[in-house]
Enzyme design. Structure first.
Site: not given
Ligand code: GAL
Length: 658
Positions: A114, A152-153, A305, A313, A353-356
Site C-alpha cells: 500500500r 491515510n497516514e 486508530e 509489526w 494484517e491478519k495477526f493484528h
Molecule cells: C496504521 C494504519 C492502519 C493499520 C494499522 C496497523 O498505520 O493506518 O491501516 O495498518 O496501522 O497497526
C-alpha cells in the site's frame, strides 16, 4: 468552519476502521448487531477500497458501498468516509508507472502493498481527484455521512524525476535565485555550487554525507507535496459538503510531516496511537502524543486508530492485558479526545494484517478483547454527555518544531548517541511524572497563556522564534531550555558562538567553548545529579543568579545548569528523577501547580472541563485521596475524600448534583 462537534453531537465517537469488503454480506449484518451491542456509533469506511470502487479506469462500482451506507444509517451508525487514495489499484501503476514513488536509490516502490503513490505524480493526482470527486458526488447527501477522512497516514517519500521537477519549482518559490539557494545551502563547501536549476536533485543516495540544508529542504518539500495532495482532495469534498468536517490521520511524532502546518488545514485533527503494551513508559508515550494532538487541534481531537489488542509489526507482539485497552482509551479522553476509534472493527483472516487485533478478534464475540471493547462502549456512552466538547487547560507548554528536528537529526553532527524524539520524550515524561499537565506549542506561537515554557531541544531557531522566546521572558514568563537550543538558524547555519548571542546573554553565558557529548551509558557528575547524553564547556559571564556545576573531569567547576532570573539553561540532560525534581521546582516557582498532590506513584490525574480523571497505570490496588464529595461518572457512586482504584482502574469524578 465545521468541527468535531458536528460529528460527535455531545457524544464520544466510538468505533473504527471497517473494511467489510473482506467479508460476505451476511457477516455485515452480524457486524451491525455486534456494533450496536458494543455502543459503536461511528465507522470509517473505504480507507483502502480504491480497487473495489474503481475496478477499471473510470468504471465505478458503488453498489456495495450504497448498501453499506444505508445499513449504517438504518442502524444509527455514522460514517466517516475515506478517500481511498492511499492504496491505488494495480491498474494505475500498471498503466502509469509514473505514479509509483522512487526511494533514494532510485528503486521503484511497486504495488502489492500500500502507499505506493508518488505525491508528485500529476497522473496520480488526477486519478485521486477523480475518485474523490465521484465519491463526494455520490455520498455527499447521504444521511449516514458525518465526516471525511482523506487518504491515510500520509508518509511517503519520492526521489523520482517528477519529484525532482517539483522540488526545483518549490526551491524557486522559496529562494527566488540560485545565488540565494547557494548561500542558504552553503554550497561553497565541497564544490556543490549550482549554476542551473536543472542540476538540483532530490536528496538521493550520495557517496558520503549529503548537504544538510538540501536534506532539510527536501523534507520540507516532501511535507508540502503531501499537504498539496491532502488539500486537493479536501477541497473537492468541501465543495460537496461544506458543512462536514474533514480530517486525515497523523502518525504520532512522525518525522515526515510538519503537523503544525498540516493541522491548520484540517477541520478535525486525528492521530493513530499504538504504544507498546509491554513498554513500562507506554502511558507516558500515550500522554505525549495526546497532548501534542490536542495542542494541534486547539481543542477536542480524534483518536482515529488504536489497537484493541496486539499489533503485528513489532518484534514480539503482545496483546493488551485485561483492562489496558480501557485504561489507555480513557486516558485519551482525559487528555481531550472526543473520539475513540480503532484499526479495525473485525480482525482479518487474510492479508498483511491478519495477526493484528480487531475490535472483534479471531475469538469472536465471546473473546476477551471484544468483551472489553463492549464494556468500554458502555463507559464512553456514560461519559459522552459530560465530556464531549470540554477542554483541557495547561499552565506549561513544551515547544516542538519539525523543521528543527529535520535540521538537527542528521548525519555528521557531534553525537549520534541520541535522537531528538528521545530528548523530547525525556522532558515530557519528567513533566508527566511531576503531574504537570502540558500543552505543546510551536516556537513562534503566542506563549503568553503559559506560566512556564519548556524547550527540550530546538537546535534550529528562526530569528522570529528567538524574538518570541525573549519577549516571553521579558513579559514575565519562565523559560527552561535544554542543550543544543538556538544552535543554528533556519538554513541550518551555525549561529556565531555556537548559540544565538541573545540567548547566551539571556542565560548568562559568555562563551560556549566546546560541546562534550557523552557516550551511551556515560554520565557527567553534576552537583546533586548525573547528566546524560551531552555536556558543555561553558564560561559564564557572571550574571547568572544560580549555577549547578559539573564535578570532576574536564569540566570540573563549570556550570551544568544556569539560571538567570526566570531563564534556565541545562547543558546536559539530567537523569529522569533529577529532571523531574528540577521541573517540579521551576513550575512551582512559576505558579504552575500539579493537578493533585500526594498521588500514588502509578496514578495519573488529568482535569478536563470540570471533571477529574484518575487513572491507575499500575496493577496494584491504590487509594487516591481527593478532598470533598464527588460522583464517579463511571460507577455513579458517591465518593468522599478518596477513591480506590483496582488494577488499571479509572475514576472520573465530578461534584454530585445539588
Ligand atoms: C496504521 C494504519 C492502519 C493499520 C494499522 C496497523 O498505520 O493506518 O491501516 O495498518 O496501522 O497497526
Amino acid at each position: 468552519m465545521p468541527n468535531l462537534s458536528d460529528a460527535t453531537r455531545h457524544r464520544i465517537l466510538y468505533g473504527g476502521d471497517y473494511n467489510p469488503e473482506q467479508w460476505p454480506e451476511e457477516t455485515w449484518y452480524e457486524d451491525v448487531r455486534l456494533m450496536r451491542a458494543a455502543g459503536v456509533n461511528s465507522v470509517t469506511l473505504g480507507v483502502f477500497s480504491w480497487a473495489k470502487l474503481e475496478p477499471r479506469p473510470g468504471e465505478y462500482d458503488f453498489a456495495w458501498l450504497d448498501r453499506l451506507m444505508d445499513l449504517m444509517h438504518e442502524n444509527g451508525i455514522g460514517v466517516v468516509l475515506a478517500t481511498p487514495t492511499a492504496s491505488p489499484p494495480p491498474w494505475l501503476g500498471h498503466l502509469h508507472p509514473d505514479t509509483l514513488p522512487r526511494d533514494e536509490d532510485g528503486r521503484t516502490e511497486w504495488w502489492g502493498g500500500r502507499q505506493h503513490f508518488s505525491h508528485s505524480s500529476a497522473t496520480y493526482r488526477r486519478h485521486a481527484a477523480a475518485v474523490t470527486e465521484a465519491l463526494a458526488a455520490r455520498y455527499g447527501g447521504h444521511p449516514a455521512l458525518t465526516m471525511w477522512h482523506i487518504n491515510n497516514e500520509y508518509c511517503t517519500f519520492d526521489h523520482g524525476d517528477e519529484a525532482a521537477v517539483r522540488f526545483r519549482r518549490w526551491l524557486q518559490d522559496r529562494y527566488g535565485t540560485l545565488d540565494a539557494l547557494n548561500t542558504a545551502w552553503g554550497t561553497a563547501f565541497w564544490s556543490q555550487g549550482y549554476g542551473d536549476w536543472d542540476e538540483i536533485l532530490p536528496a538521493r543516495r550520495a557517496h558520503y554525507l549529503k548537504n544538510p540544508t538540501q536534506v532539510l529542504d527536501f523534507r520540507r518539500f516532501t511535507s508540502d507535496m503531501l499537504l498539496e495532495c491532502f488539500t486537493a482532495e479536501r477541497d473537492i469534498v468541501r465543495r460537496h459538503t461544506p458543512h462536514l468536517p474533514v480530517t486525515t490521520n497523523f502518525m504520532p511524532l512522525w518525522h515526515g510531516q510538519d503537523a503544525w502546518r498540516w493541522a491548520e488545514e484540517e477541520d478535525v485533527v486525528s492521530v493513530d496511537l499504538y504504544p507498546d503494551p509491554r513498554d513500562p513508559h507506554g502511558a507516558q508515550e500515550g500522554a505525549l502524543v495526546q497532548d501534542m494532538t490536542r495542542s494541534q487541534a486547539r481543542g477536542p481531537w480524534m483518536l482515529m486508530e488504536q489497537a484493541a489488542g496486539a499489533v503485528n509489526w513489532r518484534g514480539a507482539n503482545h496483546p493488551k492485558p485485561r483492562g489496558l485497552n480501557r485504561l489507555w482509551s480513557l486516558q485519551a479522553v482525559a487528555r481531550g479526545a472526543d473520539a475513540v476509534c480503532y484499526f479495525q472493527w473485525r480482525q482479518s483472516r487474510q492479508g498483511a494484517e491478519k495477526f493484528h487485533s480487531g475490535m472483534v478478534g479471531h475469538a469472536g464475540e465471546e473473546g476477551r478483547t471484544h468483551q472489553e471493547v463492549k464494556q468500554l462502549g458502555a463507559d464512553l456512552a456514560r461519559l459522552g454527555p459530560h465530556v464531549a466538547g470540554s477542554r483541557v487547560t495547561a499552565d506549561i507548554a513544551v515547544l516542538h518544531d519539525w523543521h528543527s528536528w529535520w535540521a538537527g537529526d542528521q548525519d555528521g553532527r557531534p553525537s549520534t548517541r541520541f535522537a531528538y524524539p528521545d530528548v523530547l520524550r525525556a522532558w515530557h515524561r519528567a513533566l508527566w511524572e511531576a503531574r504537570l499537565t502540558t500543552d505543546f506549542a510551536h516556537p513562534e506561537h503566542d506563549l503568553a497563556p503559559y506560566r512556564a515554557v519548556v524547550v527540550p531541544q530546538l537546535y534550529a531557531l528562526t530569528d522570529a522564534a528567538t524574538d518570541n522566546l525573549l519577549a516571553y521572558v521579558r513579559g514575565g514568563g519562565t523559560l527552561v531550555c535544554g542543550f543544543l537550543t538556538g544552535t543554528a538558524d533556519q538554513d541550518d547555519r551555525i549561529r556565531p558562538g555556537g548559540m544565538d548571542a541573545r540567548l547566551r546573554e539571556l542565560f548568562g553565558i559568555r562563551t560556549l567553548h566546546e560541546w562534550w557529548p557523552l557516550d551511551t551509558g556515560e554520565t557527567a557528575v553534576c552537583d546533586g545529579f548525573h547528566g546524560t547524553l551531552w555536556s558543555e564547556e561553558i564560561e559564564p559571564d557572571g550574571t547568572a543568579d544560580e549555577t549547578l556545576p559539573y564535578q570532576g573531569g574536564e569540566l570540573d567547576g563549570l556550570p551544568a545548569v544556569l539560571r538567570k532570573g526566570r531563564a534556565w539553561y541545562l547543558s546536559t540532560l539530567p537523569e529522569p528523577d533529577a529532571l523531574r525534581d528540577l521541573l517540579t521546582r521551576v513550575a512551582a516557582d512559576a505558579g504552575a501547580r500539579p493537578v493533585l498532590g500526594g498521588l500514588p506513584a502509578d496514578v495519573e490525574a488529568v482535569r478536563r472541563g470540570d471533571l477529574l480523571f484518575l487513572l491507575n497505570h499500575g496493577r496494584d490496588q491504590v487509594t487516591v485521596e481527593v478532598p470533598g464529595t464527588h460522583r464517579d461518572l463511571l460507577t455513579d457512586a458517591t465518593v468522599t475524600d478518596g477513591v480506590t482504584l483496582g488494577r488499571y482502574g479509572v475514576a472520573v469524578l465530578t461534584e454530585p448534583p445539588a
